[in-house]
Design an enzyme around this catalytic site. Structure first.
Site, PDB file in Angstrom:
ATOM      1  N   GLU A 169       0.807  -1.232   0.000  1.00 41.18           N
ATOM      2  CA  GLU A 169       0.000   0.000   0.000  1.00 41.18           C
ATOM      3  C   GLU A 169       0.838   1.280   0.000  1.00 41.18           C
ATOM      4  OE1 GLU A 169      -2.818  -0.550   3.216  1.00 41.18           O
ATOM      5  OE2 GLU A 169      -3.772  -2.233   2.199  1.00 41.18           O
ATOM      6  N   ASN A 210       2.298  -4.659  -3.367  1.00 41.29           N
ATOM      7  CA  ASN A 210       0.918  -5.122  -3.203  1.00 41.29           C
ATOM      8  C   ASN A 210       0.036  -3.938  -2.820  1.00 41.29           C
ATOM      9  OD1 ASN A 210      -0.804  -7.570  -2.845  1.00 41.29           O
ATOM     10  ND2 ASN A 210      -0.877  -6.969  -0.681  1.00 41.29           N
ATOM     11  N   HIS A 246      -9.891  -6.262  -3.009  1.00 40.80           N
ATOM     12  CA  HIS A 246     -10.972  -6.109  -2.033  1.00 40.80           C
ATOM     13  C   HIS A 246     -12.083  -5.334  -2.748  1.00 40.80           C
ATOM     14  CE1 HIS A 246      -8.726  -7.676   1.337  1.00 40.80           C
ATOM     15  NE2 HIS A 246      -7.727  -6.844   1.094  1.00 40.80           N
ATOM     16  N   GLU A 275      -5.729 -10.796  -2.159  1.00 39.87           N
ATOM     17  CA  GLU A 275      -6.555 -10.670  -0.936  1.00 39.87           C
ATOM     18  C   GLU A 275      -8.033 -10.582  -1.306  1.00 39.87           C
ATOM     19  OE1 GLU A 275      -5.209  -7.511   1.642  1.00 39.87           O
ATOM     20  OE2 GLU A 275      -3.094  -7.922   1.233  1.00 39.87           O
ATOM     21  N   ASP A 277     -11.819 -10.437  -1.772  1.00 39.46           N
ATOM     22  CA  ASP A 277     -13.159 -10.579  -1.206  1.00 39.46           C
ATOM     23  C   ASP A 277     -14.088  -9.613  -1.936  1.00 39.46           C
ATOM     24  OD1 ASP A 277     -12.280  -8.247   0.196  1.00 39.46           O
ATOM     25  OD2 ASP A 277     -12.049  -9.336   2.083  1.00 39.46           O
TER      26      ASP A 277
HETATM   27  C1  XIL Z   1      -6.320  -7.113   7.763  1.00 38.80           C
HETATM   28  C2  XIL Z   1      -6.544  -8.359   8.594  1.00 38.80           C
HETATM   29  O1  XIL Z   1      -7.334  -9.273   7.878  1.00 38.80           O
HETATM   30  C3  XIL Z   1      -7.208  -7.997   9.901  1.00 38.80           C
HETATM   31  O2  XIL Z   1      -7.329  -9.123  10.739  1.00 38.80           O
HETATM   32  C4  XIL Z   1      -6.411  -6.926  10.606  1.00 38.80           C
HETATM   33  O3  XIL Z   1      -7.061  -6.520  11.787  1.00 38.80           O
HETATM   34  C5  XIL Z   1      -6.206  -5.731   9.682  1.00 38.80           C
HETATM   35  O4  XIL Z   1      -5.604  -6.150   8.487  1.00 38.80           O
HETATM   36  N1  XIL Z   1      -4.971  -5.040   3.292  1.00 38.80           N
HETATM   37  C6  XIL Z   1      -3.938  -5.834   3.727  1.00 38.80           C
HETATM   38  C7  XIL Z   1      -4.164  -6.793   4.832  1.00 38.80           C
HETATM   39  O5  XIL Z   1      -2.856  -5.814   3.131  1.00 38.80           O
HETATM   40  O6  XIL Z   1      -3.016  -6.976   5.611  1.00 38.80           O
HETATM   41  C8  XIL Z   1      -5.333  -6.388   5.699  1.00 38.80           C
HETATM   42  O7  XIL Z   1      -5.561  -7.442   6.621  1.00 38.80           O
HETATM   43  C9  XIL Z   1      -6.532  -6.096   4.856  1.00 38.80           C
HETATM   44  C10 XIL Z   1      -6.263  -4.968   3.902  1.00 38.80           C
END
Ligand code: XIL
Length: 361
Positions: A169, A210, A246, A275, A277
């Site tokens: 990020e 990422n 996401h 990641e 969802d």
């Molecule tokens: C999230 C985890 O899933 C949670 O359990 C934690 O509290 C916060 O982070 N982007 C990312 C991940 O790169 O590391 C994050 O994971 C979600 C967003």
């Protein structure tokens, strides 16, 4: 003569055997067998492997006590990412004092199931330990701290993770560098330095940048494209770009995802959906779950259509352990399995996408 008389029947026999095997293959091959035995179907990982891809899930240490959960995690996926266990706050809770117990637990579990592990993450503005955020640093101090953190962790997991999210990020939505303690103190060169340090510590591991909201083309994804191009030109060890993916139904599907993956491939980089969802405003309805299933299908097809998109990782696989409800109040139901570990329409859509024969690139 003698040879013909003895080999000819053998050839006939061999031919008959081959024909029988071929015929048998059509009715009792793996696909047919799976259909005959419900519950013994090919897993998402099996199906992804046919395309030369992995299909993974994030997981987190507290969930590992949930046996039905870990059973499905071990069965359905061939890749695991620790959701939190390898973040800076967890691995270096005091300066110079390293604790790899959470990451190790997940690596050991993955190895016992023959799963690959993505390391997540070395440099990120979030979930940093208090000792790091609670004081000011000079540039030489922070450089030394960053280098030690990266190299100790990468060395520890050498040969145990196949990829690292080295910097997570790093950009804002408008494509400018995100204002973090690393940018402020070290300037944007911290990204190339982090990649070089990681590469020194493990020359074989794949190194990624990422981020989220880079699935569709736009200023943020353009910034990654530009940075990646510059890093490659300077021979900085960068191997891939992780698209967090996401997604949220209310913002629309990123229709340029496939083209976007492809333009990073053209730079000679791997890509991965790291990641995934697809959240929605609650309550979930049948219509929303059907729409969500279409999105899961589309994002899978996009990855399969681009040769260097190496795999897909769900940000955990069940709504029971999704991070969404805690971070986006009023939203949820983002994953392909529901809170009772029952497959949702999205799960079937994933299977269908993975079962479709490959398209051109
Ligand atoms: C999230 C985890 O899933 C949670 O359990 C934690 O509290 C916060 O982070 N982007 C990312 C991940 O790169 O590391 C994050 O994971 C979600 C967003």
């Amino acid at each position: 003569m003698r040879t013909t008389s003895t080999t000819a029947p053998r050839l006939v026999l061999a031919g008959a055997l081959a024909a029988a095997l071929l015929l048998g293959g059509a009715t009792t091959g793996p696909a047919a067998r799976a259909a005959e035995r419900p519950g013994q179907e090919h897993t998402l990982a099996d199906l992804a492997q046919r395309h030369g891809r992995y299909f993974g899930s994030a997981t987190d240490n507290p969930e590992l006590a949930d046996e039905p959960y870990t059973a499905l995690l071990g069965r359905e996926f061939d890749q695991i990412t620790p959701g939190n266990g390898m973040k800076w706050y967890a691995t270096e809770p005091r300066q110079g004092v390293f604790d790899f117990s959470q990451g190790d637990e997940i690596v050991n579990l993955a190895r016992s199931k023959g799963q690959k592990v993505r390391g997540h993450t070395l440099v990120w503005h979030s979930q940093l330990p208090d000792w790091l955020t609670g004081r000011e640093w000079t540039a030489p101090e922070l450089r030394a701290v960053l280098k030690k953190h990266i190299q100790t962790q990468v060395r520890h997991y050498r040969g145990k993770v196949f990829a690292w999210d080295v910097v997570n990020e790093a950009f804002n939505e408008d494509g400018t560098y995100r204002d973090t303690v690393f940018l402020r103190t070290l300037g944007p060169g911290y990204i190339a330095d982090a990649l070089r340090w990681a590469h020194q510590a493990d020359p074989h591991v794949r190194l990624y940048l990422n981020d989220y909201n880079i699935e569709a083309t736009g200023p943020k994804s353009d910034a990654y494209h530009e940075l990646a191009k510059q890093l490659k030109a300077r021979h900085v060890p960068l191997h891939g770009i992780g698209f967090q993916t996401h997604l949220a139904l209310q913002y629309g599907y990123p229709a340029t995802l496939e083209d976007n993956l492809r333009r990073f491939s053209r730079l000679g980089l791997d890509t991965a959906l790291t990641e995934v969802d697809v959240r929605m405003q609650l309550p979930a309805t049948e219509e929303k779950l059907a729409e969500q299933a279409r999105w899961y299908r589309s994002l899978t097809e996009a990855c399969l259509a681009v040769r260097r998109c190496v795999g897909i990782t769900l940000w955990d696989y069940t709504d029971k352990y999704s991070w969404i409800p805690a971070f986006f109040p009023g939203e949820g139901a983002a994953l392909p399995w529901d809170e009772a570990l029952r497959p949702k329409p999205a799960y079937h859509a994933l299977r269908e996408a993975l079962q479709t024969p490959r398209r051109g690139r």
